[in-house]
Design an enzyme around this catalytic site. Structure first.
Site, mmCIF file in Angstrom:
data_model
loop_
_atom_site.group_PDB
_atom_site.id
_atom_site.type_symbol
_atom_site.label_atom_id
_atom_site.label_comp_id
_atom_site.label_asym_id
_atom_site.label_seq_id
_atom_site.Cartn_x
_atom_site.Cartn_y
_atom_site.Cartn_z
ATOM 1 N N MET A 256 -12.652 -5.811 -7.519
ATOM 2 C CA MET A 256 -12.056 -5.065 -8.635
ATOM 3 C C MET A 256 -11.164 -3.919 -8.183
ATOM 4 O O MET A 256 -10.604 -3.212 -9.011
ATOM 5 C CB MET A 256 -13.177 -4.496 -9.518
ATOM 6 C CG MET A 256 -14.020 -5.533 -10.223
ATOM 7 S SD MET A 256 -13.078 -6.498 -11.423
ATOM 8 C CE MET A 256 -12.595 -5.230 -12.575
ATOM 9 N N ARG A 257 -11.031 -3.743 -6.878
ATOM 10 C CA ARG A 257 -10.245 -2.598 -6.418
ATOM 11 C C ARG A 257 -8.794 -2.696 -6.870
ATOM 12 O O ARG A 257 -8.180 -1.699 -7.260
ATOM 13 C CB ARG A 257 -10.333 -2.479 -4.894
ATOM 14 C CG ARG A 257 -9.622 -1.239 -4.355
ATOM 15 C CD ARG A 257 -9.815 -1.069 -2.869
ATOM 16 N NE ARG A 257 -11.149 -0.557 -2.559
ATOM 17 C CZ ARG A 257 -12.045 -1.219 -1.850
ATOM 18 N NH1 ARG A 257 -11.772 -2.425 -1.396
ATOM 19 N NH2 ARG A 257 -13.220 -0.690 -1.598
#
Length: 646
Positions: A256-257
């Site tokens: 999800m970065r």
């Protein structure tokens, strides 16, 4: 600006830089929102990478500290820096002299509210890159070592520059950089002329040149400060949030970065424009800076972003955003609304429910520990089955560049003994023994031990180094049977992948026909070797002697350039030397010359069939090196370590 900042701006002005618009924008966005996580600048030499970074520092707001306002600092991290120098350590002199348990801050502390600049970041050891990226993401440095428990703020604009020809960063480290920009010199004559003109004017009179652009730089600095102030007021609504998530999902980025960084970057871009809310244009600009380097999963993948694919992803995101806007909201469904409101979460983008920074790697965090679906397998470059290879290492203990192949003296790793040299971390037992022998001379008969700074002993540590691995690939007619060549190319690519993971430099020599070819001179860019192998020609005779002599020449030349980096010659051959008169005898003589030059080696025997001549094993004996059959090279098939020599 005050006088100090004017003096500082006598570097090349930011507004005087010609071209590199995308790089300048990426740096400005990180200056507005340091939580983006820094900029990785990839490009050929001589493209003003360092000039742009230094020019940005003069535009950052002044810093208030104990001595009053001061200009923001540019802290340059040396490639040879130790972890103690980067994060800080125990102040041993104060401990021994005053008995105080004091902390000595490192470079990350000095970079607070300024710029941390890491030139050739791809040559920095992985563990230091991790430390720096952690600090950039968290905005703080936490030190738990040598009996110290210390924490201090470290909010800085992180900029790493690199030349891809000298080796790539690993995909897991690429992902940690917020933005990435590829830079290249313009091919337009007018632009190049203007670059030359401005640079010569600057060198002739730096102060006057800086003054010419002082007003524009001051306007840039004011705009950055205003954008910082309005950042928290920029709205990121549900439609744009869905657009961001959809684009990241379309590109199959891991974790999800990327979503979080894209949201922060789009918000910063809207603030830079002076807009009250994020729009689709902000998302597109952010995607062009956020996603290219995150598409590189395999070591041999090329970073980059296809504009047509981005257009398709944005069109799909538009459709999903429109569809999502037609769905009932949580309030309409009777759900409890988020206390902070959906836009609040979108604006901050880096805070969890408890106000702490989100960790994309936390299974309980926003990513939930889930893994998005992988894209279809990309077609392999060279044919052949690839596998994890056994460890081939150089015998003995070296002192080369940090890596993961052979044993070496290192600033990290296992402590083996003490030394009077204090540059390798404290060796506590050695220090105490050194002090114990001086107690009578210092007049101590009872009570606490009397310590002096001369008692300090450093630790000699043993770790791992990267080597120069020279591949000699036999591509002759005896090797050119389809199945055998496929197996050999698969093995070479597997060995190259292993060299990439172990931080080696590599060179590739092919042997066929009447001569040899240095397909790739020594380089840290292992992926280039794989691309070169795609065009490898096969057939003809096997001048192994010339291949061995060429390998020896490459190794000896590299010793002059980098004496500390030890070499390993890996020959993939069936041993059937056929290149000219007495070819086998000459190959044996050449093998002996490599052994006499104290060069470690391994022969990978590619001979197949019911009848084996055993020529490859004879060459391995003359090389005084290791020997392994091609089918035994896989770590999954045969356990153990193959050493390069006895």
């Amino acid at each position: 600006m005050d006088q100090g900042r004017t003096d500082f701006s006598w570097g090349f002005p930011f507004s005087a830089i010609v071209g590199q618009e995308q790089l300048r924008l990426a740096l400005v966005l990180c200056a507005i929102h340091p939580g983006i996580g820094g900029v990785l600048v990839r490009g050929e030499k001589g493209t003003a990478k360092s000039t742009v970074v230094r020019a940005l520092t003069a535009l950052l707001p002044a810093v208030e500290d104990e001595g009053g306002p001061r200009p923001a600092r540019l802290i340059e991290l040396p490639i040879g820096a130790t972890e103690d120098r980067v994060v800080g350590s125990l102040d041993l002199e104060k401990v021994l002299r005053d008995g105080e348990h004091a902390f000595q801050p490192g470079l990350l502390s000095a970079a607070h509210q300024g710029v941390l600049y890491v030139d050739e970041v791809n040559l920095l050891h992985d563990h230091l890159v991790d430390v720096i990226l952690d600090a950039a993401a968290m905005g703080r440095v936490h030190v738990e070592r040598d009996g110290i428990s210390h924490s201090h703020p470290a909010r800085f604009v992180l900029v790493g520059t690199m030349n891809p020809e000298e080796g790539e960063l690993r995909p897991q480290l690429l992902d940690r950089f917020g933005l990435a920009v590829d830079v290249a010199a313009s091919r337009e004559v007018d632009v190049r002329m203007e670059v030359i003109r401005r640079r010569l004017d600057f060198e002739r009179d730096p102060a006057s040149f800086a003054q010419r652009y002082a007003a524009e730089d001051a306007a840039f600095a004011a705009a950055i400060l205003e954008a910082r102030d309005r950042l928290d007021a920029v709205e990121l609504d549900e439609i744009e949030l869905r657009r961001i998530a959809s684009v990241c999902a379309s590109f199959d980025v891991d974790g999800m970065r990327a979503d979080l960084v894209l949201a922060r970057t789009a918000t910063a871009h809207a603030a830079w424009r002076g807009a009250p809310a994020v729009t689709a244009d902000d998302v597109r600009v952010a995607a062009e800076l956020t996603l290219p380097h995150r598409r590189r999963r395999d070591p041999f993948d090329e970073p980059g972003l296809d504009q047509e694919q981005l257009d398709d992803a944005l069109r799909q995101a538009d459709e999903e955003a429109s569809a999502g806007a037609e769905q009932p909201s949580e309030q309409e469904l009777g759900a409890e609304p988020n206390e902070a409101g959906p836009n609040e979460a979108g604006r901050n983008g880096s805070r969890g429910a408890d106000g702490a920074p989100d960790d994309p790697d936390d299974p309980d965090g926003p990513g939930g520990g889930s893994t998005p679906p992988r894209p279809p397998e990309r077609p392999a470059g060279p044919t052949g089955t690839q596998f994890t290879t056994k460890l081939l290492e150089v015998p003995g203990v070296g002192e080369g560049a940090p890596g993961r192949r052979s044993r070496s003296r290192s600033s990290r790793g296992r402590s083996v003994r003490s030394t009077p040299d204090q540059g390798h971390g404290l060796h506590l037992v050695g220090t105490l023994f050194a002090a114990a022998g001086q107690q009578i001379a210092r007049g101590r008969t009872t009570g606490r031990m009397i310590l002096d700074s001369a008692d300090l002993r450093g630790a000699i540590r043993e770790g791992r180094e990267g080597n120069l691995v020279v591949f000699v690939v036999d591509a002759s007619g005896s090797m050119a049977a389809r199945d055998r060549l496929s197996a050999v190319t698969g093995a070479v690519v597997s060995l190259l992948r292993d060299a990439y993971q172990r931080r080696d430099k590599v060179a590739v020599i092919t042997v066929r026909g009447r001569s040899t070819e240095l397909v790739l001179p020594p380089t840290s860019s292992v992926d280039i070797a794989v691309r070169r192998l795609r065009g490898m020609k096969t057939g003809g005779k096997s001048p192994l002697a010339e291949g061995f002599l060429r390998a020896r020449e490459v190794v000896l030349r590299e010793r002059l350039r980098d004496p500390q980096r030890r070499a390993l010659v890996v020959a993939l051959t069936d041993g059937r030397a056929t290149g000219g008169k007495d070819a086998l005898h000459r190959a044996k003589v050449a093998a002996g010359l490599i052994a006499e030059s104290d060069v470690a080696s391994v022969v990978v025997d590619c001979e197949t069939g019911m009848v084996r001549l055993g020529l490859a094993s004879e060459l391995a004996r003359l090389l005084r090196g290791g020997y392994v059959r091609l089918g035994e090279l896989s770590a999954q098939q045969v356990a153990g370590v193959v050493r390069a020599a006895a």
